[in-house]
Each structure stands twice: as C-alpha cells, then as structure tokens.
Motif scaffolding. Structure first.
Motif, mmCIF file in Angstrom:
data_model
loop_
_atom_site.group_PDB
_atom_site.id
_atom_site.type_symbol
_atom_site.label_atom_id
_atom_site.label_comp_id
_atom_site.label_asym_id
_atom_site.label_seq_id
_atom_site.Cartn_x
_atom_site.Cartn_y
_atom_site.Cartn_z
ATOM 1 N N ASN A 230 0.838 -1.201 0.000
ATOM 2 C CA ASN A 230 0.000 0.000 0.000
ATOM 3 C C ASN A 230 0.872 1.250 0.000
ATOM 4 O OD1 ASN A 230 -2.478 -1.403 0.093
ATOM 5 N ND2 ASN A 230 -2.262 -1.679 2.306
ATOM 6 N N VAL A 231 0.785 2.035 -1.072
ATOM 7 C CA VAL A 231 1.574 3.259 -1.198
ATOM 8 C C VAL A 231 0.742 4.435 -0.702
ATOM 9 C CG1 VAL A 231 2.708 4.818 -2.822
ATOM 10 C CG2 VAL A 231 2.853 2.340 -3.153
ATOM 11 N N SER A 232 1.350 5.262 0.143
ATOM 12 C CA SER A 232 0.631 6.403 0.706
ATOM 13 C C SER A 232 1.449 7.676 0.529
ATOM 14 C CB SER A 232 0.335 6.180 2.188
ATOM 15 O OG SER A 232 1.543 6.054 2.923
ATOM 16 N N GLY A 233 0.749 8.780 0.293
ATOM 17 C CA GLY A 233 1.423 10.051 0.084
ATOM 18 C C GLY A 233 0.679 11.205 0.716
ATOM 19 N N ILE A 234 1.354 12.339 0.798
ATOM 20 C CA ILE A 234 0.750 13.588 1.249
ATOM 21 C C ILE A 234 0.739 14.542 0.061
ATOM 22 C CG2 ILE A 234 0.924 15.545 2.823
ATOM 23 C CD1 ILE A 234 2.420 13.752 4.762
ATOM 24 N N ASP A 235 -0.430 15.079 -0.244
ATOM 25 C CA ASP A 235 -0.594 16.053 -1.318
ATOM 26 C C ASP A 235 -0.708 17.424 -0.651
ATOM 27 O OD1 ASP A 235 -1.288 17.573 -3.493
ATOM 28 O OD2 ASP A 235 -3.157 16.511 -3.933
ATOM 29 N N ILE A 236 0.373 18.188 -0.678
ATOM 30 C CA ILE A 236 0.442 19.460 0.027
ATOM 31 C C ILE A 236 -0.234 20.551 -0.803
ATOM 32 C CG2 ILE A 236 1.993 21.208 0.995
ATOM 33 C CD1 ILE A 236 4.106 18.932 1.214
ATOM 34 N N GLY A 237 -1.302 21.143 -0.267
ATOM 35 C CA GLY A 237 -2.033 22.164 -0.999
ATOM 36 C C GLY A 237 -2.808 21.567 -2.162
ATOM 37 N N THR A 238 -3.677 20.645 -1.860
ATOM 38 C CA THR A 238 -4.343 19.852 -2.898
ATOM 39 C C THR A 238 -5.244 20.653 -3.816
ATOM 40 O OG1 THR A 238 -5.462 17.736 -3.228
ATOM 41 C CG2 THR A 238 -6.383 19.203 -1.546
ATOM 42 N N GLY A 239 -5.747 21.807 -3.329
ATOM 43 C CA GLY A 239 -6.633 22.629 -4.137
ATOM 44 C C GLY A 239 -8.043 22.067 -4.205
ATOM 45 N N PRO A 240 -8.980 22.816 -4.769
ATOM 46 C CA PRO A 240 -10.376 22.376 -4.809
ATOM 47 C C PRO A 240 -10.597 21.150 -5.677
ATOM 48 C CG PRO A 240 -10.080 24.336 -6.158
ATOM 49 C CD PRO A 240 -8.804 24.146 -5.395
#
Length: 318
Positions: free
Chosen positions: A101-111
């Motif tokens: 299972n690959v997991s990430g953080i999307d910083i400032g994902t936007g609308p």
C-alpha cells in the motif's frame, strides 16, 4: 512551439488529443472546439471556460474521474499533473520497497485535488491531502466523494504557513512520498513581472491563497525542507514542483549543502510550458545519479534544440 515530444515517455498526452472525436463523444465540449482555416478543430486555451472544460473532459475520458472545477480558482492541466505522477512512480521504484500500500501527502491539494485523484485512480495510492482554505477543503471533499475515493483520500485542514507540521502531528503513520505545487508568487509586485496576458488570467481566475505566499515558492519549499530535516524517514521521498527556474536553482543549491541527503531533479515538459521538479530522500544508499527520466541523450538533435529554445523562453517569461 510545443514541448509534447519531451513529455514523460508514458504520458498519454504526448500526442495531441483528438478534439474532433472528443467533440463527438462529449457534447458539452463541442462549443469550445473551434475550426481553423483548414477545418481542423482547436481550443482557445486563453478562454478559462474552454480550459476548464478540457480538463474536465480529459479526466472523465481517460481516468473516469468526474471533477468539478469551481469558478475563480486556478484550472489544473491534466498533462502537467500526469507528468508529476509518472515521475513519482519512477522514483518510488528506486527506493527500497516498503509495503504494497503506497501512501502520500498532497500538500495544498486545491479544490480539484487533482494529484490525489490521479494517483488514487491510476495507481490505487492512498493520500492525506492538505489545504488551508475552508472553501477549497469543501470542494476537494466533494470531488473525492463524487468519485467514491473517500477510502483512499482524506482531506486535512492545516494552518496557513504550515507545510508538513500539522498533518504529521495528526498522523502517526509514515508515508512513502509527498507532492507539492506551491504558490509561485510573493505578492502582487511579483506577479506584475509576468507577461500582461498571463498576469490578467492569474489576477482574474485564481484565489490569492493559490498564487501568493510569504516569500513565494522558495520560502514555501525551504519550509518543506526544514520539516523534512526533522521528519527524516517518516516520509520516504519528498518532492516539489516549481514554476520559476530561478527558484528551482536556488533550492538545488540548498540541497547541495545538506549531508546525508540524496536528491534528483527533472523538467516537466508539456504544451508550451516547462515546470521543474526536485525530489530528495534520507534513505541510505539510494542512488539517483543513474536515473534521468527523459534520457536526453536519446532525443534527436532537433528535439534538443527545441528544448533549449523553450527553456530560454521560460527564463524570459519569468
């Protein structure tokens, strides 16, 4: 002049989309498909409504994603964001395997939460997607729910000026990567340096939080770097996109001064636009030197000349 031939080798948009076929299959797109003198259909990408529709249709056609892009926000382009996702895919293959299972953080994902939606739909990745603005948080949640990806993507409200601190305090688990497309500009004076047409589009069709931050993208990514020096291997791969080459170069110099870090860089080439990317890790014995995604040595002389010219255009524009 187009960069499409220099896109990531797996980017499905290396060949220009068939707007005639799209107009047949998607009636909502038809009014934005304009015939030129030879009868070939094209799109006026200076029209935000046309650009919004192209993004929506490509996401639906190629990824089965139903995404609403609210008025007054930046309109993400699919080929560029896909270039970023493909680059992360490649870099993860270089790192020692962590888990299925690959997991990430999307910083400032936007609308639109476009990087999170693409990564989850295409690869089954899990995300924590951060935002500072309440309205953007609500839109992002709506787009995630509309695509039944709540089990893969969680939206987290964070404080303005915080990059990773808030989300990592709230989450005890570790992550495989983070992606980041920071605000490019420091203030209105900074944006006035852009060409009039670009300046007008940004001022009319973007929220301040999307394009402005104290110190611009350099300050934002420097904070990301500072956070990474504390978090270390809690995130296996740190990365960011840059809108200005001078910002990209400045951050490379920062990374060169840090011991125990491995880093790599790339260009995201698409349409008439170049963006730049940097990624780094604290994992030992990771060798990025042998990895160069575009393999410029295999490009034709003509393609190299085109790249050099377009890089020059970008420098003048910034």
């Amino acid at each position: 002049m187009s960069f499409n031939s220099l896109m990531h080798e797996r980017n499905i948009y290396k060949d220009r989309p068939d707007f005639a076929k799209i107009a047949i299959d998607y009636p909502e797109f038809r009014k934005y498909a304009i015939p030129n003198r030879k009868g070939k259909l094209h799109v006026n990408f200076n029209d935000p409504n046309a650009l919004r529709m192209v993004t929506r249709v490509l996401l639906k056609k190629d990824f089965e994603l139903d995404v609403e892009i609210p008025d007054g926000y930046l309109i993400p382009t699919v080929p560029q964001r896909l270039n970023y996702i493909l680059w992360i895919e490649d870099l993860l293959t270089i790192l020692p395997k962590n888990s299925e299972n690959v997991s990430g953080i999307d910083i400032g994902t936007g609308p639109c939460a476009i990087l999170s939606l693409l990564g989850s739909k295409k690869n089954g990745w899990h995300f924590v997607s951060t935002e500072t603005a309440d309205e953007a948080v609500q839109w992002a949640k709506k787009n995630i729910e509309n695509n039944n990806l709540e089990s893969h993507i969680k939206v987290a409200k964070v404080n303005k000026g915080k990059v990773l601190h808030d989300v990592m305090v709230e989450n005890v688990e570790n992550f495989d990567f983070c992606v980041c497309n920071p605000p490019f500009f420091e203030n209105k004076d900074d944006i006035r340096k852009k060409r009039p047409r670009i300046r007008e589009k940004l001022e009319l069709f973007a929220k301040k939080d999307e394009i402005f931050s104290d110190g611009g993208e350099v300050s934002f990514v420097k904070q990301l770097l500072k956070d990474s020096l504390i978090l270390k291997d809690r995130i296996r791969l740190y990365s960011s996109m840059f809108g200005k080459k001078k910002s990209f170069i400045e951050m490379l110099k920062e990374l060169q001064c840090i011991e125990g870090i491995s880093y790599t860089k790339t260009e995201f080439c698409q349409g008439n636009t170049i963006r730049w990317g940097i990624a780094w890790t604290f994992i030992k014995d990771v060798n990025f030197e042998k990895f160069y995604i575009y393999r410029l040595k295999d490009q034709s002389h003509r393609s190299l000349k085109k790249l050099n010219l377009l890089l020059f255009i970008q420098l003048v524009g910034n």
